[in-house]
Design a protein around this motif. Structure first.
Motif, PDB file in Angstrom:
ATOM      1  N   PRO A  55      55.334  50.626   2.279  1.00 45.13           N
ATOM      2  CA  PRO A  55      56.668  50.395   2.843  1.00 45.13           C
ATOM      3  C   PRO A  55      56.763  49.164   3.738  1.00 45.13           C
ATOM      4  O   PRO A  55      57.820  48.946   4.339  1.00 45.13           O
ATOM      5  CB  PRO A  55      56.907  51.667   3.670  1.00 45.13           C
ATOM      6  N   HIS A  56      55.699  48.364   3.811  1.00 41.08           N
ATOM      7  CA  HIS A  56      55.725  47.290   4.812  1.00 41.08           C
ATOM      8  C   HIS A  56      54.829  46.142   4.384  1.00 41.08           C
ATOM      9  O   HIS A  56      53.614  46.186   4.574  1.00 41.08           O
ATOM     10  CB  HIS A  56      55.255  47.868   6.156  1.00 41.08           C
ATOM     11  N   THR A  57      55.439  45.096   3.781  1.00 45.29           N
ATOM     12  CA  THR A  57      54.677  43.892   3.438  1.00 45.29           C
ATOM     13  C   THR A  57      55.471  42.638   3.800  1.00 45.29           C
ATOM     14  O   THR A  57      56.689  42.693   3.999  1.00 45.29           O
ATOM     15  CB  THR A  57      54.353  43.820   1.926  1.00 45.29           C
ATOM     16  N   HIS A  58      54.740  41.522   3.887  1.00 47.58           N
ATOM     17  CA  HIS A  58      55.352  40.210   4.171  1.00 47.58           C
ATOM     18  C   HIS A  58      54.766  39.199   3.190  1.00 47.58           C
ATOM     19  O   HIS A  58      53.794  38.514   3.504  1.00 47.58           O
ATOM     20  CB  HIS A  58      55.032  39.767   5.595  1.00 47.58           C
ATOM     21  N   LEU A  59      55.322  39.129   1.987  1.00 48.64           N
ATOM     22  CA  LEU A  59      54.804  38.194   0.990  1.00 48.64           C
ATOM     23  C   LEU A  59      55.547  36.869   1.124  1.00 48.64           C
ATOM     24  O   LEU A  59      56.775  36.851   1.267  1.00 48.64           O
ATOM     25  CB  LEU A  59      54.969  38.786  -0.412  1.00 48.64           C
ATOM     26  N   GLU A  60      54.796  35.790   1.101  1.00 49.19           N
ATOM     27  CA  GLU A  60      55.375  34.431   1.195  1.00 49.19           C
ATOM     28  C   GLU A  60      56.365  34.309   2.348  1.00 49.19           C
ATOM     29  O   GLU A  60      57.358  33.588   2.248  1.00 49.19           O
ATOM     30  CB  GLU A  60      56.081  34.043  -0.115  1.00 49.19           C
ATOM     31  N   MET A  61      56.092  34.995   3.429  1.00 49.33           N
ATOM     32  CA  MET A  61      57.042  34.964   4.550  1.00 49.33           C
ATOM     33  C   MET A  61      56.802  33.735   5.433  1.00 49.33           C
ATOM     34  O   MET A  61      55.684  33.527   5.904  1.00 49.33           O
ATOM     35  CB  MET A  61      56.895  36.220   5.406  1.00 49.33           C
ATOM     36  N   PRO A  62      57.862  32.946   5.669  1.00 46.25           N
ATOM     37  CA  PRO A  62      57.736  31.855   6.642  1.00 46.25           C
ATOM     38  C   PRO A  62      57.621  32.459   8.036  1.00 46.25           C
ATOM     39  O   PRO A  62      58.470  33.267   8.442  1.00 46.25           O
ATOM     40  CB  PRO A  62      59.057  31.084   6.498  1.00 46.25           C
ATOM     41  N   PHE A  63      56.555  32.121   8.774  1.00 41.83           N
ATOM     42  CA  PHE A  63      56.285  32.814  10.040  1.00 41.83           C
ATOM     43  C   PHE A  63      55.337  31.983  10.888  1.00 41.83           C
ATOM     44  O   PHE A  63      54.332  31.467  10.384  1.00 41.83           O
ATOM     45  CB  PHE A  63      55.650  34.177   9.702  1.00 41.83           C
ATOM     46  N   MET A  64      55.652  31.824  12.153  1.00 42.80           N
ATOM     47  CA  MET A  64      54.796  31.151  13.127  1.00 42.80           C
ATOM     48  C   MET A  64      54.336  29.768  12.634  1.00 42.80           C
ATOM     49  O   MET A  64      53.157  29.412  12.728  1.00 42.80           O
ATOM     50  CB  MET A  64      53.605  32.038  13.512  1.00 42.80           C
ATOM     51  N   HIS A 148      64.139  45.416  13.625  1.00 42.78           N
ATOM     52  CA  HIS A 148      64.421  44.692  14.866  1.00 42.78           C
ATOM     53  C   HIS A 148      63.107  44.406  15.567  1.00 42.78           C
ATOM     54  O   HIS A 148      62.303  45.316  15.771  1.00 42.78           O
ATOM     55  CB  HIS A 148      65.315  45.552  15.761  1.00 42.78           C
ATOM     56  N   PHE A 149      62.900  43.152  15.936  1.00 41.79           N
ATOM     57  CA  PHE A 149      61.678  42.771  16.635  1.00 41.79           C
ATOM     58  C   PHE A 149      61.938  42.855  18.134  1.00 41.79           C
ATOM     59  O   PHE A 149      62.795  42.149  18.656  1.00 41.79           O
ATOM     60  CB  PHE A 149      61.272  41.339  16.270  1.00 41.79           C
ATOM     61  N   MET A 150      61.180  43.708  18.827  1.00 42.03           N
ATOM     62  CA  MET A 150      61.287  43.787  20.282  1.00 42.03           C
ATOM     63  C   MET A 150      60.261  42.838  20.916  1.00 42.03           C
ATOM     64  O   MET A 150      60.159  42.750  22.137  1.00 42.03           O
ATOM     65  CB  MET A 150      61.085  45.233  20.752  1.00 42.03           C
ATOM     66  N   ALA A 151      59.505  42.141  20.072  1.00 42.69           N
ATOM     67  CA  ALA A 151      58.534  41.137  20.533  1.00 42.69           C
ATOM     68  C   ALA A 151      58.816  39.814  19.829  1.00 42.69           C
ATOM     69  O   ALA A 151      59.830  39.692  19.146  1.00 42.69           O
ATOM     70  CB  ALA A 151      57.112  41.609  20.243  1.00 42.69           C
ATOM     71  N   TYR A 152      57.898  38.848  19.985  1.00 47.32           N
ATOM     72  CA  TYR A 152      58.067  37.466  19.515  1.00 47.32           C
ATOM     73  C   TYR A 152      59.235  36.814  20.257  1.00 47.32           C
ATOM     74  O   TYR A 152      60.219  36.350  19.660  1.00 47.32           O
ATOM     75  CB  TYR A 152      58.274  37.390  17.983  1.00 47.32           C
ATOM     76  N   LYS A 153      59.098  36.817  21.586  1.00 41.19           N
ATOM     77  CA  LYS A 153      60.123  36.239  22.457  1.00 41.19           C
ATOM     78  C   LYS A 153      60.346  34.760  22.120  1.00 41.19           C
ATOM     79  O   LYS A 153      59.388  34.014  21.906  1.00 41.19           O
ATOM     80  CB  LYS A 153      59.664  36.384  23.914  1.00 41.19           C
ATOM     81  N   VAL A 179      62.102  49.444  14.174  1.00 40.76           N
ATOM     82  CA  VAL A 179      61.702  48.520  15.243  1.00 40.76           C
ATOM     83  C   VAL A 179      60.230  48.152  15.167  1.00 40.76           C
ATOM     84  O   VAL A 179      59.380  48.973  14.822  1.00 40.76           O
ATOM     85  CB  VAL A 179      61.963  49.066  16.671  1.00 40.76           C
ATOM     86  N   HIS A 180      59.982  46.892  15.504  1.00 42.07           N
ATOM     87  CA  HIS A 180      58.648  46.427  15.888  1.00 42.07           C
ATOM     88  C   HIS A 180      58.609  46.655  17.390  1.00 42.07           C
ATOM     89  O   HIS A 180      59.263  45.939  18.149  1.00 42.07           O
ATOM     90  CB  HIS A 180      58.493  44.951  15.533  1.00 42.07           C
ATOM     91  N   ALA A 181      57.884  47.693  17.819  1.00 42.21           N
ATOM     92  CA  ALA A 181      57.940  48.119  19.214  1.00 42.21           C
ATOM     93  C   ALA A 181      56.806  47.485  20.029  1.00 42.21           C
ATOM     94  O   ALA A 181      55.664  47.936  19.990  1.00 42.21           O
ATOM     95  CB  ALA A 181      57.864  49.645  19.280  1.00 42.21           C
ATOM     96  N   PRO A 333      48.563  32.588  13.434  1.00 45.22           N
ATOM     97  CA  PRO A 333      49.579  33.373  12.723  1.00 45.22           C
ATOM     98  C   PRO A 333      49.184  34.853  12.705  1.00 45.22           C
ATOM     99  O   PRO A 333      48.044  35.181  12.376  1.00 45.22           O
ATOM    100  CB  PRO A 333      49.586  32.784  11.304  1.00 45.22           C
ATOM    101  N   ASN A 334      50.100  35.692  13.085  1.00 46.90           N
ATOM    102  CA  ASN A 334      49.826  37.132  13.211  1.00 46.90           C
ATOM    103  C   ASN A 334      49.901  37.815  11.844  1.00 46.90           C
ATOM    104  O   ASN A 334      50.901  37.676  11.150  1.00 46.90           O
ATOM    105  CB  ASN A 334      50.889  37.809  14.096  1.00 46.90           C
ATOM    106  N   GLY A 335      48.866  38.553  11.511  1.00 48.94           N
ATOM    107  CA  GLY A 335      48.944  39.346  10.292  1.00 48.94           C
ATOM    108  C   GLY A 335      47.583  39.587   9.682  1.00 48.94           C
ATOM    109  O   GLY A 335      46.676  38.767   9.799  1.00 48.94           O
TER     110      GLY A 335
HETATM  111  O1  URP Z   1      51.117  40.780  12.990  1.00 47.12           O
HETATM  112  C1  URP Z   1      51.991  41.151  12.241  1.00 47.12           C
HETATM  113  N1  URP Z   1      52.328  42.413  12.241  1.00 47.12           N
HETATM  114  N2  URP Z   1      52.588  40.245  11.407  1.00 47.12           N
HETATM  115  C2  URP Z   1      53.646  40.477  10.542  1.00 47.12           C
HETATM  116  C3  URP Z   1      54.977  40.463  11.223  1.00 47.12           C
HETATM  117  C4  URP Z   1      55.257  41.765  11.910  1.00 47.12           C
HETATM  118  O2  URP Z   1      55.385  41.782  13.114  1.00 47.12           O
HETATM  119  O3  URP Z   1      55.351  42.807  11.260  1.00 47.12           O
END
Ligand code: URP
Ligand code: ZN
Ligand code: ZN
Ligand code: ZN
Length: 486
Positions: A55-64, A148-153, A179-181, A333-335
């Motif tokens: 239920p939770h993936t980030h494929l080819e996601m532009p991030f950081m 909703h991201f409660m982090a990554y200010k 939420v990302h808590a 990069p987080n992940g």
């Molecule tokens: O570190 C993580 N979890 N990276 C993916 C983005 C997220 O916060 O789910």
């Protein structure tokens, strides 16, 4: 043309029994003894389970400042090799902030590549009238959950008033808020303190995100959801503090769902103290891995039902990408990854150890997810009429997980060297065998479909309405109601 999966033990979230499974076209036609067909898939000595749903993936996601290296093709292929037949990926708005455009962009990227089915969640990363309006478009486009991201200010984080307004909008639309808590303000402060003290390595990432910041945010999100009267899904639950908040809310009758990750159940925070910078950085994710006591709590929560699903949050960055944070852990990069390994590690560390029954394993890797995300029983079920997304799960193939034999495009594996005791012998997606162990299967990009997930109409919303009608705090709560519009 009838295909029969022959000689296995069918395992559902309810029970296990010896039966064959007959497939006609893309769906299950019949389950029972001694079925005949035109073609057979051998399940002797194996379990026949609903295909895994991540239920939770980030494929080819532009991030950081970079883009996750796992593609829709390699990700769905890795998933298939690991017995997972569907994943739900997170759509992030692009520079224009448009939800509608983001979903179309995700379709453009994913459609030619996916080897099996996918769905999306949408991220809400700010609040304005366009977002309010386009959330309805998302639901109409088959996306019924909003993260909703409660982090990554300073990047993706939303404030509490925005959370409240968006949760309320979710409720109106019959969509599920997620939420990302983590308390992004506190994380930001702790990060600065670490750097001031000269702690620039990956261990600083873990030190700046203690379990308390996650527990605080989980509690806050739950209270906001309660004030609004909406169910809530908390992604990547890593620690006892967040789990406790979920347990308490559920005991009060709230519908709060908690999603630990395979990584959190098995890998721990000692990884960040590795002398090998790359090793530690490869494991940097948010929230970070925790200590062993937290892991026991998460396992217990899965068995007790206070946590319902296991995901991976697969967000795969290469070693080269991780090195963007060589001088400052805040830039790593987080992940981490696990799409391919989730079922095998959960079986080995959960079922083989007696922490989970095979039926609970099916519930947390597939059935509960399909129910919570409103695609059950099309997905997550072995019943006539359901999509034939089925894994023939062989508990006798033991192997060593390694970057050298994975389907993921990554150049490392956070599971490197781990011995697992089970493996997908066959993976079927809507009736097609897309993976066969030891038979040189090849990815079939483009055969996967986007699965629209309808808005919720029933139980979860009914509960919210019941609370509204019966709550003794109704009068107090009224002034908080944000007028329709925004
Ligand atoms: O570190 C993580 N979890 N990276 C993916 C983005 C997220 O916060 O789910
Ligand atoms: Zn997150
Ligand atoms: Zn290493
Ligand atoms: Zn994530």
């Amino acid at each position: 043309m009838t295909k029969v999966i022959k000689g296995g033990t069918v395992v559902t979230a309810d029970r296990s029994y010896k039966a064959d499974v007959a497939i006609e076209g893309e769906t299950i036609r019949e389950i029972g003894p001694d079925l005949k067909g035109d073609e057979y898939v051998d399940a002797t000595g194996a379990y026949v389970i609903p295909g895994g749903i991540d239920p939770h993936t980030h494929l080819e996601m532009p991030f950081m400042g970079t883009t996750a290296a796992e593609t829709f093709e390699s990700g769905t292929w890795a998933a298939a090799a690991g017995g997972t037949t569907m994943l739900v990926d997170f759509c992030l708005p692009g520079a224009d902030g448009s939800i509608r455009n983001a979903i179309n962009e995700w379709h453009r990227k994913s459609a030619p590549q996916i080897c099996s089915d996918i769905g999306y969640h949408m991220a809400v990363t700010g609040w304005n009238e366009t977002i309010f309006n386009e959330m309805k478009d998302a639901v109409d486009m088959g996306v019924n959950s909003f993260k909703h991201f409660m982090a990554y200010k300073g990047a993706l984080m939303v404030e509490d008033d925005e959370l409240f307004a968006s949760f309320k909008r979710c409720r109106e639309l019959g969509a599920l808020p997620m939420v990302h808590a983590e308390n992004g303000d506190v994380v930001d402060l702790l990060q600065k303190q670490m750097l001031e003290q000269g702690i620039t390595g990956p261990e600083g990432h873990a030190y700046s995100r203690p379990p308390e910041v996650e527990g605080e945010a989980a509690n806050r999100a739950i209270m906001i959801a309660d004030a609004v009267g909406t169910p809530l899904y908390i992604v990547h639950v890593s620690c006892e503090q967040a789990h406790e908040a979920i347990r308490r809310a559920r005991q009060k009758g709230m519908r709060v769902y908690g999603e630990p990750l395979a990584q959190f159940l098995i890998l721990d925070d000692s990884e960040y103290l590795s002398k090998d910078w790359d090793h530690a950085a490869q494991r940097v994710m948010s929230p970070p891995f925790r200590s062993k006591e937290h892991q026991d709590g998460l396992w217990n929560g899965l068995a007790a039902g206070s946590l319902q699903v296991v995901a991976t949050d697969h967000a795969a960055f290469t070693t080269e990408q991780k090195r963007m944070g060589r001088d400052n852990f805040c830039m790593i990069p987080n992940g981490t990854g696990g799409l391919e390994e989730r079922l095998a590690v959960l079986w080995t560390y959960g079922v083989e150890t007696g922490r989970l029954t095979p039926e609970e394993f099916v519930a947390v890797t597939s059935t509960n997810i399909a129910k919570i995300l409103n695609i059950y029983p099309r997905k997550g079920a072995l019943v006539p009429g359901a999509d034939a997304d089925i894994t023939v799960w062989d508990p006798k193939i033991s192997r060593t997980l390694s970057a050298s034999n994975q389907k993921s495009v990554l150049d490392y594996s956070v599971w490197e060297g781990m011995q697992v005791s089970a493996q997908a012998r066959y993976t079927l997606s809507r009736g097609d065998v897309i993976w066969a162990w030891g038979q040189n299967s090849q990815p079939q990009p483009g055969r996967g479909k986007f699965i629209p997930r309808p808005a919720f109409s029933s139980a979860a919303r009914a509960l919210s309405q019941w609370k509204e009608l019966n709550s003794p705090r109704k009068v107090e709560r009224d002034p908080l109601n944000i007028p329709a519009g925004i």
